[in-house]
Design a protein around this motif. Structure first.
Motif, PDB file in Angstrom:
ATOM      1  N   SER A   1     -11.102  -3.003   3.243  1.00 26.37           N
ATOM      2  CA  SER A   1     -12.261  -2.438   3.941  1.00 26.37           C
ATOM      3  C   SER A   1     -11.848  -1.901   5.316  1.00 26.37           C
ATOM      4  N   ASP A   2     -12.606  -0.949   5.824  1.00 24.44           N
ATOM      5  CA  ASP A   2     -12.257  -0.307   7.092  1.00 24.44           C
ATOM      6  C   ASP A   2     -12.147  -1.313   8.232  1.00 24.44           C
ATOM      7  N   SER A   3     -12.999  -2.326   8.240  1.00 20.22           N
ATOM      8  CA  SER A   3     -12.965  -3.310   9.322  1.00 20.22           C
ATOM      9  C   SER A   3     -11.670  -4.118   9.294  1.00 20.22           C
ATOM     10  N   LEU A   4     -11.149  -4.360   8.089  1.00 17.42           N
ATOM     11  CA  LEU A   4      -9.915  -5.134   7.977  1.00 17.42           C
ATOM     12  C   LEU A   4      -8.705  -4.320   8.408  1.00 17.42           C
ATOM     13  N   LYS A   5      -8.736  -3.022   8.193  1.00 16.92           N
ATOM     14  CA  LYS A   5      -7.589  -2.191   8.540  1.00 16.92           C
ATOM     15  C   LYS A   5      -7.305  -2.229  10.037  1.00 16.92           C
ATOM     16  N   LYS A   6      -8.337  -2.573  10.829  1.00 18.82           N
ATOM     17  CA  LYS A   6      -8.158  -2.601  12.277  1.00 18.82           C
ATOM     18  C   LYS A   6      -7.370  -3.826  12.728  1.00 18.82           C
ATOM     19  N   ARG A   7      -7.154  -4.777  11.816  1.00 24.18           N
ATOM     20  CA  ARG A   7      -6.368  -5.950  12.175  1.00 24.18           C
ATOM     21  C   ARG A   7      -4.938  -5.576  12.578  1.00 24.18           C
ATOM     22  N   GLY A   8      -4.398  -4.563  11.900  1.00 28.62           N
ATOM     23  CA  GLY A   8      -3.048  -4.133  12.204  1.00 28.62           C
ATOM     24  C   GLY A   8      -1.961  -4.985  11.577  1.00 28.62           C
ATOM     25  N   SER A   9      -2.328  -5.871  10.665  1.00 28.36           N
ATOM     26  CA  SER A   9      -1.354  -6.763  10.058  1.00 28.36           C
ATOM     27  C   SER A   9      -0.455  -6.028   9.081  1.00 28.36           C
ATOM     28  N   VAL A  10      -1.063  -5.264   8.209  1.00 25.58           N
ATOM     29  CA  VAL A  10      -0.304  -4.578   7.167  1.00 25.58           C
ATOM     30  C   VAL A  10      -0.075  -3.139   7.576  1.00 25.58           C
ATOM     31  N   LYS A  11       1.137  -2.703   7.391  1.00 24.27           N
ATOM     32  CA  LYS A  11       1.461  -1.301   7.619  1.00 24.27           C
ATOM     33  C   LYS A  11       1.851  -0.689   6.289  1.00 24.27           C
ATOM     34  N   ALA A  12       1.393   0.519   6.075  1.00 21.34           N
ATOM     35  CA  ALA A  12       1.697   1.177   4.804  1.00 21.34           C
ATOM     36  C   ALA A  12       3.203   1.309   4.634  1.00 21.34           C
ATOM     37  N   GLU A  13       3.691   0.956   3.441  1.00 19.53           N
ATOM     38  CA  GLU A  13       5.114   1.046   3.151  1.00 19.53           C
ATOM     39  C   GLU A  13       5.490   2.497   2.904  1.00 19.53           C
ATOM     40  N   THR A  14       6.456   2.978   3.661  1.00 18.34           N
ATOM     41  CA  THR A  14       6.917   4.342   3.441  1.00 18.34           C
ATOM     42  C   THR A  14       8.389   4.375   3.062  1.00 18.34           C
ATOM     43  N   SER A  15       9.035   3.194   2.990  1.00 18.92           N
ATOM     44  CA  SER A  15      10.449   3.165   2.636  1.00 18.92           C
ATOM     45  C   SER A  15      10.631   3.582   1.188  1.00 18.92           C
ATOM     46  N   MET A  16      11.846   4.004   0.883  1.00 21.83           N
ATOM     47  CA  MET A  16      12.138   4.441  -0.475  1.00 21.83           C
ATOM     48  C   MET A  16      11.938   3.307  -1.474  1.00 21.83           C
ATOM     49  N   SER A  17      12.245   2.047  -1.069  1.00 23.47           N
ATOM     50  CA  SER A  17      12.097   0.938  -2.004  1.00 23.47           C
ATOM     51  C   SER A  17      10.646   0.768  -2.427  1.00 23.47           C
ATOM     52  N   ALA A  18       9.720   0.957  -1.489  1.00 20.61           N
ATOM     53  CA  ALA A  18       8.308   0.834  -1.827  1.00 20.61           C
ATOM     54  C   ALA A  18       7.893   1.951  -2.772  1.00 20.61           C
ATOM     55  N   VAL A  19       8.405   3.144  -2.529  1.00 20.99           N
ATOM     56  CA  VAL A  19       8.094   4.261  -3.421  1.00 20.99           C
ATOM     57  C   VAL A  19       8.654   3.995  -4.812  1.00 20.99           C
ATOM     58  N   GLU A  20       9.872   3.504  -4.868  1.00 25.95           N
ATOM     59  CA  GLU A  20      10.512   3.208  -6.154  1.00 25.95           C
ATOM     60  C   GLU A  20       9.675   2.260  -6.996  1.00 25.95           C
ATOM     61  N   LEU A  21       9.104   1.259  -6.350  1.00 28.61           N
ATOM     62  CA  LEU A  21       8.401   0.193  -7.073  1.00 28.61           C
ATOM     63  C   LEU A  21       6.927   0.493  -7.287  1.00 28.61           C
ATOM     64  N   SER A  22       6.483   1.690  -6.879  1.00 29.92           N
ATOM     65  CA  SER A  22       5.060   2.004  -6.976  1.00 29.92           C
ATOM     66  C   SER A  22       4.670   2.588  -8.328  1.00 29.92           C
ATOM     67  N   GLY A  23       5.659   2.941  -9.146  1.00 20.88           N
ATOM     68  CA  GLY A  23       5.346   3.562 -10.426  1.00 20.88           C
ATOM     69  C   GLY A  23       4.779   2.592 -11.444  1.00 20.88           C
TER      70      GLY A  23
ATOM     71  N   MET B   1       0.834  -1.194   0.000  1.00 20.22           N
ATOM     72  CA  MET B   1       0.000   0.000   0.000  1.00 20.22           C
ATOM     73  C   MET B   1       0.873   1.248   0.000  1.00 20.22           C
ATOM     74  N   SER B   2       0.381   2.277  -0.640  1.00 22.92           N
ATOM     75  CA  SER B   2       1.105   3.544  -0.664  1.00 22.92           C
ATOM     76  C   SER B   2       0.101   4.665  -0.905  1.00 22.92           C
ATOM     77  N   SER B   3       0.589   5.862  -1.036  1.00 19.96           N
ATOM     78  CA  SER B   3      -0.273   7.020  -1.297  1.00 19.96           C
ATOM     79  C   SER B   3      -0.380   7.259  -2.796  1.00 19.96           C
ATOM     80  N   HIS B   4      -1.581   7.605  -3.248  1.00 15.39           N
ATOM     81  CA  HIS B   4      -1.835   7.884  -4.661  1.00 15.39           C
ATOM     82  C   HIS B   4      -2.591   9.204  -4.776  1.00 15.39           C
ATOM     83  N   VAL B   5      -2.366   9.876  -5.887  1.00 21.05           N
ATOM     84  CA  VAL B   5      -3.051  11.136  -6.149  1.00 21.05           C
ATOM     85  C   VAL B   5      -4.016  10.944  -7.310  1.00 21.05           C
TER      86      VAL B   5
END
Length: 358
Positions: A229-251, A150-154
């Motif tokens: 879904s919002d209910s799944l986000k509360k699981r806390g399993s996945v954290k949004a990737e903010t490292s540079m490698s994740a940004v690099e591969l998001s294009g 997961m990452s941020s999109h515009v």
């Protein structure tokens, strides 16, 4: 078959081949003739003249796609008349399907006394789509190590965090072989959305859900955004990737293909799978002999310089018995990459594509 026909080359290029005796993967240069598929090894930076193997096409059976290798969704299988199976991997879906089509066409044109031909067997669209456990698919998607990132999109001026594009979901489902084709992946993603596991994010995906039929509600599109879904986000399993490698591969992937790269330390030449991405503009390269999903290296194309090198003589900084079709990329940090393309046309195509991103 006469000599002129034997000298005809229908197609050539790099494929990654699985060994018969040692089941490892090696990049080889393949040449398709009207009646056979030949392959060669690259020694250093030059293709050797010694033929390393031959696959006769008479009465072959071609299976494309071949979905039995985990982490290798671009493999097709060519089984000869005597039952020997050859497993070959292309650099993209388009390349794989074009090789399969050309091999099939060559088989149909064979003028043999008994009418030998290649049979092209399509795998079932996706045998695991039937009675598939959507909760297990969701768990795999949600896995912090191997799941979808997961990452941020515009979109239209608005920024959405912790989401992913529709095409990224389709790519992921095909890549881990939960779906054999993009159409099947869209069907599977639509079912996840229908069950409330995925939700649309942003204008495009919300509009598609509101107005389209079931088969068009989930969009295989890099600009259509989705999230858990919002209910799944509360699981806390996945954290949004903010490292540079994740940004690099998001294009978005703009171009991909096999090229030869000179090493920085040993100055040896190796075949690498290069992937060019935009927004952000990065060029990554992978070792195609390994099953690892992570790049072997890569760099930002911001302020890079790319130039064609003269094939007359050996340019400064280049080592080995090179084939030619060289180009050089100088990064913003002044790192020099020397790369060989298989043909002059491919070299110019890569240079043009990279320059559009710099």
């Amino acid at each position: 078959m006469d000599a002129d026909t034997n000298n005809t080359v229908l197609r050539e290029g790099f494929l990654v081949k699985r060994g018969h005796f040692v089941p490892n993967w090696k990049a080889r240069w393949f040449v398709l003739k009207p009646d056979k598929l030949l392959y060669y090894k690259y020694e250093g930076g030059r293709r050797d003249s010694c033929q390393r193997g031959k696959i006769p096409l008479k009465d072959c059976v071609l299976t494309c796609p071949y979905l039995e290798y985990e982490n290798r969704p671009l493999v097709f299988k060519l089984q000869t008349a005597n039952g020997v199976g050859h497993f070959l991997e292309a650099c993209s879906r388009e390349e794989r399907d074009e090789w399969a089509a050309d091999i099939t066409a060559a088989g149909h044109k064979l003028h043999t006394s008994d009418g030998g031909k290649v049979t092209n067997q399509q795998e079932p669209a996706s045998p695991r789509l039937h009675n598939i456990d959507l909760s297990k698919v969701l768990d795999s998607m949600y896995d912090v190590h191997s799941g979808i990132k997961m990452s941020s999109h515009v979109e239209q001026g608005s920024t959405y965090s912790n989401c992913f594009s529709g095409s990224a979901v389709v790519d992921w489902l095909v890549f881990i072989q939960l779906a054999g084709t993009r159409v099947d992946a869209v069907t599977l993603a639509s079912a996840l959305q229908e069950e409330g596991f995925l939700q649309p994010v942003g204008i495009r995906s919300v509009e598609a859900l509101r107005t389209a039929g079931f088969s068009q509600q989930f969009m295989d599109d890099s600009t259509a955004l989705y999230g858990f879904s919002d209910s799944l986000k509360k699981r806390g399993s996945v954290k949004a990737e903010t490292s540079m490698s994740a940004v690099e591969l998001s294009g978005q992937v703009v171009k991909r293909g096999y090229l030869l790269k000179q090493g920085h330390r040993r100055k040896n030449w190796k075949v690498r799978l290069f992937v060019l991405r935009s927004e952000p503009a990065f060029l990554h390269y992978y070792d195609p002999t390994k099953d690892e999903l992570s790049p072997a290296g890569g760099f930002s194309l911001r302020s890079c310089l790319v130039s064609s090198l003269n094939d007359n003589g050996v340019p400064s900084g280049v080592s080995g018995n090179i084939q030619g079709n060289l180009f050089k990329i100088i990064t913003q940090g002044d790192t020099h990459y020397f790369i060989q393309a298989p043909t002059n046309q491919e070299k110019m195509d890569w240079i043009d594509a990279i320059r559009e991103q710099t």
